[in-house]
Design a protein around this motif. Sequence first.
Motif, mmCIF file in Angstrom:
data_model
loop_
_atom_site.group_PDB
_atom_site.id
_atom_site.type_symbol
_atom_site.label_atom_id
_atom_site.label_comp_id
_atom_site.label_asym_id
_atom_site.label_seq_id
_atom_site.Cartn_x
_atom_site.Cartn_y
_atom_site.Cartn_z
ATOM 1 N N LEU A 284 2.762 -6.192 70.542
ATOM 2 C CA LEU A 284 2.879 -6.639 72.074
ATOM 3 C C LEU A 284 1.664 -6.449 72.835
ATOM 4 O O LEU A 284 1.268 -7.071 73.804
ATOM 5 C CB LEU A 284 4.131 -6.096 72.552
ATOM 6 N N PHE A 285 0.893 -5.210 72.576
ATOM 7 C CA PHE A 285 -0.305 -5.077 72.982
ATOM 8 C C PHE A 285 -1.211 -6.483 72.747
ATOM 9 O O PHE A 285 -1.635 -6.925 73.749
ATOM 10 C CB PHE A 285 -0.925 -3.941 72.384
ATOM 11 N N ALA A 286 -1.200 -6.776 71.698
ATOM 12 C CA ALA A 286 -1.882 -8.120 71.165
ATOM 13 C C ALA A 286 -1.579 -9.217 71.903
ATOM 14 O O ALA A 286 -2.493 -10.322 72.415
ATOM 15 C CB ALA A 286 -2.183 -8.246 69.700
ATOM 16 N N GLN A 287 -0.116 -9.376 72.133
ATOM 17 C CA GLN A 287 0.319 -10.801 72.610
ATOM 18 C C GLN A 287 -0.145 -10.981 73.861
ATOM 19 O O GLN A 287 -0.134 -11.668 74.607
ATOM 20 C CB GLN A 287 1.943 -10.830 72.272
ATOM 21 N N LYS A 288 -0.091 -9.880 74.707
ATOM 22 C CA LYS A 288 -0.418 -9.749 76.213
ATOM 23 C C LYS A 288 -1.910 -9.588 76.341
ATOM 24 O O LYS A 288 -2.341 -10.369 77.146
ATOM 25 C CB LYS A 288 0.390 -8.747 76.782
ATOM 26 N N VAL A 289 -2.458 -8.744 75.731
ATOM 27 C CA VAL A 289 -4.042 -8.578 76.124
ATOM 28 C C VAL A 289 -4.876 -9.666 75.535
ATOM 29 O O VAL A 289 -5.932 -10.079 76.307
ATOM 30 C CB VAL A 289 -4.351 -7.159 75.449
ATOM 31 N N ALA A 290 -4.643 -10.000 74.434
ATOM 32 C CA ALA A 290 -5.623 -11.113 73.739
ATOM 33 C C ALA A 290 -5.586 -12.380 74.600
ATOM 34 O O ALA A 290 -6.732 -12.793 74.920
ATOM 35 C CB ALA A 290 -5.148 -11.294 72.386
ATOM 36 N N PRO A 291 -4.765 -13.030 74.954
ATOM 37 C CA PRO A 291 -4.597 -14.239 75.682
ATOM 38 C C PRO A 291 -5.262 -13.931 77.101
ATOM 39 O O PRO A 291 -5.935 -14.903 77.671
ATOM 40 C CB PRO A 291 -3.133 -14.832 75.637
ATOM 41 N N PRO B 200 1.234 -15.522 64.780
ATOM 42 C CA PRO B 200 0.421 -15.477 65.898
ATOM 43 C C PRO B 200 0.331 -16.845 66.562
ATOM 44 O O PRO B 200 0.090 -16.833 67.983
ATOM 45 C CB PRO B 200 -0.786 -15.047 65.402
ATOM 46 N N HIS B 201 0.413 -17.939 65.930
ATOM 47 C CA HIS B 201 0.024 -19.064 66.454
ATOM 48 C C HIS B 201 1.351 -20.041 67.223
ATOM 49 O O HIS B 201 1.195 -21.181 67.291
ATOM 50 C CB HIS B 201 -0.650 -20.276 65.617
ATOM 51 N N LEU B 202 2.556 -19.392 66.842
ATOM 52 C CA LEU B 202 3.701 -20.078 67.199
ATOM 53 C C LEU B 202 4.265 -19.398 68.260
ATOM 54 O O LEU B 202 4.246 -18.077 68.629
ATOM 55 C CB LEU B 202 4.907 -19.861 66.157
ATOM 56 N N PRO B 203 4.793 -20.379 69.649
ATOM 57 C CA PRO B 203 5.157 -19.445 70.581
ATOM 58 C C PRO B 203 6.564 -18.761 70.383
ATOM 59 O O PRO B 203 7.358 -19.033 69.433
ATOM 60 C CB PRO B 203 5.888 -20.676 71.582
ATOM 61 N N GLU C 28 5.054 -16.127 74.434
ATOM 62 C CA GLU C 28 3.672 -15.399 74.073
ATOM 63 C C GLU C 28 3.520 -15.838 72.522
ATOM 64 O O GLU C 28 4.295 -16.314 71.772
ATOM 65 C CB GLU C 28 4.027 -13.843 73.671
ATOM 66 N N GLY C 29 1.890 -16.149 72.527
ATOM 67 C CA GLY C 29 1.919 -16.700 70.996
ATOM 68 C C GLY C 29 1.624 -18.236 71.311
ATOM 69 O O GLY C 29 2.219 -18.881 71.940
ATOM 70 N N GLY C 30 0.303 -18.742 70.709
ATOM 71 C CA GLY C 30 -0.087 -19.995 70.603
ATOM 72 C C GLY C 30 -0.755 -20.554 71.753
ATOM 73 O O GLY C 30 -1.075 -19.619 72.806
#
Length: 500
Positions: free
Chosen positions: A172-179, A461-464, A476-478
């Motif tokens: 969830l760190f990644a799903q929020k911070v990366a985009p 990672p690439h699916l919502p 989150e995702g995609g």
Amino acid sequence: MTITVLPHRDTAGLKAGQLFIDGEWASARDGSTWTHHHPATGEEVGEFAVASAADVDDAVAAAGKAFESWGRSTVTTRVSVLLKYAGLLRAHADELRALLALDNGVPLSFGNIYATSVTAAADVFTHHAGWVDKVGGTTLPPYQGGDHLAMTFREPIGVVGAILPWNAPFLLFAQKVAPALGAGCTVVLKASEYATFSVVRMVELLAEAGLPPGVLNLVTGPGDPAGERLITHPDVAKVSFTGSRAVGKRIVEASAGTLKRVSLELGGKSPALVFPDAPNVGLAAMTTMGAVTMGLSGQACVANTRALVHREVYDEFITAAQGMAAAVTYGDPFDPGVISSPLINERQLERVLGYIERGKSEGRLVTGGERLDGDYADGNFVAPTIFADVDNSATIAQEEIFGPVLTVVPFDSEEEAIALANDTEYGLGAGLFTGDTARAFRVARRLRAGTIGINGFQIEPHLPFGGFKQSGLGREGGRSAFEAFTEEKSVLMPLGEEMM
């Protein structure tokens, strides 16, 4: 033998947690700290800073200042940081897993399960690095004639408040911070007080990847005052939150004052639909019960905690689920033989035990239902629990328990199964077990849920990822997640002498 995690502190590299504001580590302004007690043992593991409202103000100000440059940074700059960070995550995966075990008690044996792993987090950063140069605007033909341009642009939304839960901080760190970073936003991140040490290390590595000061800031401590100030701050343009439905509703209320954008993932009561033509009923039962008991011990928003089972295979399913429950092991999260975790704190322990007591009058208790004692007495352990013959309207079939409790509801037809599955205020996920391909797609299309697994379940990672109904807002995702951190702007410009 009494369980202890203290010998692992030094080898895991755990240190006192501080706030990270404008590229500097510091204590809270008022010196407040939180002592973290391990959920498996009750031992004091370490301390970290408790951010005040003033600390949050400092973090938001730093993010606002950094946005002026990061929001206009080049594609090369952003892609380089995201990809370098993905590499650092992979290189430090074992270290991060150990810190997480000290945070929330999730065993090392579960740390490599993809959906909650450091590898998944790294893949999310890699994926969103690929969107940085692909999400843009358009040029459109004019309706009014003449020589002019009609264009759209996508621009970063601004300062983002990102609030993490304790159960899956890597992903969830990644799903929020990366985009957010990829889109050009700056971030004030709030870690859960029950999973701080691993997030502190993730932030350290992000700074090591070359992220400029102020682009990402970390505040720690409980929801009040840090979280409350973050969701109400007038200079925060968007809040991204994963957690309880009650807090999600509070965020929606708080956002009204400034019309903040919000993304919310708020839990679920996800069904597993098991048809008599399932390829392997026993495996379906083990998969469903495993998701409720292994790893996070049912403390996962998307776990299939409602099993809707056709009467033809009902007894077979319950027998196999009971066997899976008996195979679950607890204890020291650093022991490779341990496959499940304690409940996160005493409050959650009492909550789950309360639901179990209620369930005894709403269904047939097949197994479990008690707190573990003996060597486990100092931890928040509850035995894997199955209730059978439950009516779908029962409390234990409708409310999110967030513990190792499976409710089993019988059905007689496909139409009834669909109706039962959709009879809930939630709509996050669902599992579907059938050997009939046409049925699989027919039922999946009619289920009101955001992510549906057919004969298995996985996060990509690439699916919502997100929910229908009261399971949240947004995805989150995609690509859709990346675009959610942007605003779309229209620009019109004449190319000749005419004025529009």
